[in-house]
Write an enzyme that holds these catalytic residues in place. Structure first.
Site: not given
Ligand code: SF4
Length: 361
Positions: A46, A129, A147
């Protein structure tokens, strides 16, 4: 608005089950329901995927995992090593934040990555996020994600015509992402939404005929699929001009470490200074960098575009008469082969390539 949320979830998950890409940070395709992915892999992936495409990230992720297979290995790493592995991926604050997160988790949480969004957002570089992605993908927490891919999919499904950068629109999209979440298979559902945006509901020419949720899509029904969300207003990006000095003495080149804060912090570069309007001369350059230079030659120009600004680097070759004074701590003389020991930002790697191609001629 979506007609039937249950049918929507079911269609999306069924499609994901057979169409998902095998990515190194996911559980293997052959048994996708067997387990949630390793939380450390999710954390690293991520961080790398922020502002960066999957295809670019995969080789970086694999190299990173080979060097630092666990959170504890990462926590012991040095910043320069991490920057080196990150070299070329850009947005280097992500690498520093990831290292900071690993150190905090090992020192304060016994090496455990937290499962809740509330705890995750306390860590360096982890926003709403990324926290939602880690909590849902790695821990099956019922946390929404938003996102770029998910924003596009939701804007089209609900025919949201407003600019998603607008805070109220953004909040509406967060709420929608939360409403749609199922009670189970939350990680798969969030992954499926992102996967749909990355492979089917693409920014240009969405493949609506192949879309598993086409019957729920208001933008498709209105014939506006490829016009949602509205394109962002074009911003004028200022150009920043720099002179980059390829300073040679015998077969070595002078490089310096950038300051510990700001863009490309702590990385290395050929001496780079703000360009002036008047042409560079040996005297003016010698004065500015504190080293006697001669034989200035223009090697070429490079442009490097970032989200908010553009850089133009004029590359100047010159020779130095090394003074007897020792170099400052942040400067080194290195051969071109030795440059690979230092993390260099992408435009500086291009300067190195420019120099080596000229030398080979
Ligand atoms: Fe996107 Fe088309 Fe599917 Fe709508 S039907 S979600 S626009 S791919």
């Amino acid at each position: 608005m979506l007609g039937n949320t249950i049918d929507f979830r079911r269609s999306l998950l069924r499609w994901y089950h057979t169409n998902r890409r095998d990515l190194p940070w996911r559980v293997a395709q052959k048994n996708p329901n067997s387990a949630t992915p390793d939380s450390y892999k999710v954390l690293v992936s991520e961080a790398m995927l922020q502002q960066t495409q999957v295809a670019t990230v995969i080789p970086y992720f694999n190299r990173f995992m080979a060097s630092y297979p666990t959170l504890r290995d990462l926590a012991r790493a040095k910043e320069q090593e991490i920057l080196h592995l990150w070299q070329g991926l850009g947005y280097y604050s992500r690498a520093r934040n990831l290292l900071g997160t690993a150190k905090i988790l090992v020192e304060e949480k016994n090496g455990k990555i937290p499962a809740s969004v509330e705890e995750l957002v306390q860590l360096p570089g982890i926003g709403r996020y990324t926290a939602g992605a880690i909590a849902s993908l790695a821990f099956e927490q019922r946390a929404p994600i938003l996102d770029g891919n998910v924003i596009r999919v939701l804007s089209r499904l609900d025919l949201i015509r407003d600019d998603p950068k607008n805070p109220q629109t953004r909040e509406k999209l967060w709420q929608r992402a939360e409403e749609l979440l199922p009670q189970k298979r939350v990680g798969d559902f969030n992954s499926a939404l992102m996967e749909l945006g990355a492979t089917i509901c693409t920014p240009r020419a969405p493949k609506c005929l192949l879309c598993p949720v086409q019957k729920h899509c208001a933008a498709l029904a209105a014939g506006l699929a490829d016009q949602m969300p509205p394109p962002p207003a074009r911003k004028i990006r200022p150009i920043e001009r720099r002179w980059t000095l390829a300073i040679k003495n015998q077969n070595r080149w002078l490089i310096e470490q950038r300051p510990a804060r700001g863009r490309w912090a702590s990385m290395w570069q050929f001496i780079t200074i703000e360009a002036e309007d008047k042409p560079p001369t040996a005297e003016s350059l010698s004065q500015r960098i504190g080293l006697k230079l001669c034989d200035i030659q223009h090697l070429g120009a490079l442009q490097h575009d970032l989200t908010h600004r553009r850089y133009q680097f004029e590359v100047l070759a010159c020779r130095a008469t090394v003074s007897k004074k020792p170099l400052p701590e942040n400067r080194r003389w290195v051969g071109l082969d030795g440059l690979s020991d230092f993390p260099l930002p992408r435009p500086q790697l291009e300067v190195a390539q420019m120099i080596s191609s000229i030398i080979r001629r």
